[in-house]
Scaffold this active site. Sequence first.
Site, PDB file in Angstrom:
ATOM      1  N   LYS A 212       0.826  -1.208   0.000  1.00  0.00           N
ATOM      2  CA  LYS A 212       0.000   0.000   0.000  1.00  0.00           C
ATOM      3  C   LYS A 212       0.867   1.268   0.000  1.00  0.00           C
ATOM      4  O   LYS A 212       0.445   2.316  -0.493  1.00  0.00           O
ATOM      5  CB  LYS A 212      -0.913   0.001   1.220  1.00  0.00           C
ATOM      6  CG  LYS A 212      -1.950  -1.122   1.229  1.00  0.00           C
ATOM      7  CD  LYS A 212      -3.040  -0.897   0.214  1.00  0.00           C
ATOM      8  CE  LYS A 212      -4.103  -1.973   0.312  1.00  0.00           C
ATOM      9  NZ  LYS A 212      -5.269  -1.698  -0.549  1.00  0.00           N
ATOM     10  N   LYS A 213       2.074   1.165   0.542  1.00  0.00           N
ATOM     11  CA  LYS A 213       2.964   2.323   0.586  1.00  0.00           C
ATOM     12  C   LYS A 213       3.635   2.602  -0.759  1.00  0.00           C
ATOM     13  O   LYS A 213       4.390   3.576  -0.878  1.00  0.00           O
ATOM     14  CB  LYS A 213       4.028   2.121   1.666  1.00  0.00           C
ATOM     15  CG  LYS A 213       3.502   2.285   3.089  1.00  0.00           C
ATOM     16  CD  LYS A 213       4.603   2.099   4.099  1.00  0.00           C
ATOM     17  CE  LYS A 213       4.133   2.416   5.515  1.00  0.00           C
ATOM     18  NZ  LYS A 213       3.083   1.510   5.993  1.00  0.00           N
ATOM     19  N   LEU A 214       3.387   1.781  -1.744  1.00  0.00           N
ATOM     20  CA  LEU A 214       3.875   2.082  -3.093  1.00  0.00           C
ATOM     21  C   LEU A 214       3.081   3.210  -3.731  1.00  0.00           C
ATOM     22  O   LEU A 214       3.328   3.579  -4.878  1.00  0.00           O
ATOM     23  CB  LEU A 214       3.816   0.821  -3.966  1.00  0.00           C
ATOM     24  CG  LEU A 214       4.767  -0.309  -3.541  1.00  0.00           C
ATOM     25  CD1 LEU A 214       4.510  -1.560  -4.368  1.00  0.00           C
ATOM     26  CD2 LEU A 214       6.217   0.132  -3.671  1.00  0.00           C
ATOM     27  N   ASP A 215       2.130   3.758  -2.990  1.00  0.00           N
ATOM     28  CA  ASP A 215       1.361   4.927  -3.410  1.00  0.00           C
ATOM     29  C   ASP A 215       2.309   6.103  -3.683  1.00  0.00           C
ATOM     30  O   ASP A 215       3.305   6.301  -2.966  1.00  0.00           O
ATOM     31  CB  ASP A 215       0.359   5.289  -2.313  1.00  0.00           C
ATOM     32  CG  ASP A 215      -0.488   6.491  -2.657  1.00  0.00           C
ATOM     33  OD1 ASP A 215      -1.520   6.310  -3.290  1.00  0.00           O
ATOM     34  OD2 ASP A 215      -0.091   7.615  -2.296  1.00  0.00           O
ATOM     35  N   ASP A 258       8.623  -2.562   5.717  1.00  0.00           N
ATOM     36  CA  ASP A 258       7.371  -3.321   5.611  1.00  0.00           C
ATOM     37  C   ASP A 258       7.466  -4.413   4.546  1.00  0.00           C
ATOM     38  O   ASP A 258       6.922  -5.509   4.722  1.00  0.00           O
ATOM     39  CB  ASP A 258       6.211  -2.375   5.280  1.00  0.00           C
ATOM     40  CG  ASP A 258       5.697  -1.648   6.516  1.00  0.00           C
ATOM     41  OD1 ASP A 258       5.953  -2.141   7.626  1.00  0.00           O
ATOM     42  OD2 ASP A 258       5.054  -0.600   6.369  1.00  0.00           O
TER      43      ASP A 258
END
Length: 788
Positions: A212-215, A258
């Site tokens: 999700k942090k690849l946003d 993560d």
Amino acid sequence: MAHQRQKKSSSGSDLSELSTDSCKSHQSKFESLFGFDLKDLSSVLRFFALLNRPMDPACLGVMRFMYGLLMLFDTIQERGLSGADLIFGDRNECYFPLFNFLHPLPVQWMIILYTVMAFGAFGIMTGFLYRLSCALFVIPYWYLFFLDKTTWNNHSYLFGLVGLLLLVSDANRYWSIDGLIWPEKRNSHVPLWSYTLLRTQFFFVYFLAGLKKLDQDWMTGYSMQKLSLHWVFFPFKLFLSTDQIDLYIVHLGGLFLDLTIGYLLFFDVTRPYAFFFGGSFHLMNSQIFSIGMFPWTMLATMPLFCYVDWPRALFRKFPSKLSCVLPLDDPPQPSRHCVYSKEQVKPEESSRAVRASTQLRDKPGPYHKAAAIGTVLYLAVQLFMPYSHFVTKGYNNWTNGLYGYSWDMMVHSWSLQHVKITYVKKDTGEVGYLKPLVWTRGKARWSSHADMVKQYATCIEQRLKAYNISNVELYFDVWRSMNKRFQQRMFDPRVNILEADWSVFSDTPWILPLLVDLSSWREELKNISKTFRNETEATDVVFVADFPGLHLENYIQEHLNTTLKVLRGEIRVEFESDKHNYSLSEGETMQLPADAFHTVYTVSDEPSCYMYVYVNTTYIQYVKNLSAFEDEIIKLAPKDRDGQANLTRILQSRPGDSPLVAEYKDSLRKKSIRQSIEQRPFWWGVLDFWVRKFNVFKRTYHVVRAGFTSVFTNQTVAEVMASLNKQPEQDTPDQSNKQSSTDTPAKEDKNTDSSADTSADSGVNQPGLGSNQPDGHPQQADPVTHQS
């Protein structure tokens, strides 16, 4: 995740010796690395047998103990037992349940429900009547979770999932009271799927959060700004700037951690590094964020990835005097919940009695097949849920889905600038304005979710009937910023929410799109803000973007010197006093009169972007007077041993000789207290921490006592609490946001300012310098403001 082979015990039984020797003789390189052989996946039955392979219960038992202990604290604090009378004491409160048929019980029964949940957590910790204790904890937990979506977050969702997993596992086979009562449960094997579920669940917590942090917002450092100011990042400040810490350590470092820590925990060689970096990460989070037991739970569950018999090696090092409270060190006994190899259940005389007493199986039975299938289905659901937003479209807003099960923790930070709720009587056309947070205990998280806005509108419609207001239309004007973008409208203010369409499985048509085309402005907005705030602390800047055809009504308070500048597009400014219009294009500015309304119309074909620059002239003068007053006080103040002026003593004795002296004295007194707190030694902070915790537990006792007293007497919980607390309480949970149950819904004038977003996923934009909101009209004390 069938990882972790079982080490041989030094005093193992024939069964464990045979198991270990057999494994060693046939162990391949793949098996030594992953803990299982590829042949175990060659057929469905062999896969079922693998998931039911016997494992040492020690690691699972210790994890159960730690989870129960932490959930006991969580029930009291974050779940809200210590403040249950405040959370559920107002029957006019509006809640946001996942299912509309859910409603809170009367406050005294909610307190009893909390108490039952606390006893369940204690039963999990001690392993007493384990299944019943799990049920007593899990059922109330999920009821409270589903009761209010505004309290959702990732770790609350995780705690509930772990409770369900423990409910179906045999975690009471080690270090439990059940083992003392029922010998067949004492120190017996547990099937591998018990570990597989928990390990994979925590692996998902890390890895899915990393995905999700690849946003783009996270990758470019706009999600979590200014964390570098916290003291935990001091070592990095020796060689990095604050902006570099925010980008490289917080954002990119968090992303890398993560994505990799789950794999690092899996392998023996890399596990020590995972413990160091993961442990440091969770300890830092415990200091930076107020997220309850989450960091400690993650720390407590990291040993799940170690060899499953590690607690035995640890407890052997304890003094023999503690053996009465420590678990047995004997080898695990067989369990009918596991599937053993044929060698382990061969019909020899030495093992015939064991086999008959435990009904050992060398082939999966119905229980084992159901457990294996359930494991696969559960993990499949957990993989699907974070990406299920194409199904539950109604929960999609500027972000996908509800905050919690998506694992997008910390990816989106919010700033709530303004909420205005307008009602229109259909019969007469009368218009009125409501204080937006009066029925939500000051919480504004609902304002970023269309489903909750719909629920709140329905609740408001019912509450207004108590004020003889019915047959109304309700309009919501919500201004938010996500990840440092412009403040903009989230919902169409022209839509009557009571009649607006909303469905779980359909897109919500009245959500206005996030203006992502303006994202490139963020660095320039940051530089503009820094420029103005460097000039004086009394300056604040608000950046606004609005859609063509819409307008913004704003009130400038009398103590503000305000300038309006257009950054993009064209606007028309109209003043309520003289009805004159002024057109402004890109780059043009105008001075706005104080103590007056004005309306900004977007007349360009594209969204307009403009900014308000507020200078608080009253605050500037106040600071000057305060500085002069402080200089005068310091000259007269007696000196302490270290030569510092003792402001507290002289402030207490000095009479007020002007209307502002009392306010100045209060400011200096607070400043003196802050300085004394900063100079206190470390042990003082530790003592203060435990004093505050003691007060929380003391209040918890009072709340529980009040709940049970109310059930068995005619007294209300509020009456019992008043008798138990003769003096006003301080630092009680949720008290600062709680209104008296006798308050009317503090209706207010139009364009009500509501800047305090207390939601868990919100980056709050505090007003700071008076009313610096686009719609900053001063609040009224009257319940409802009417306008023809």
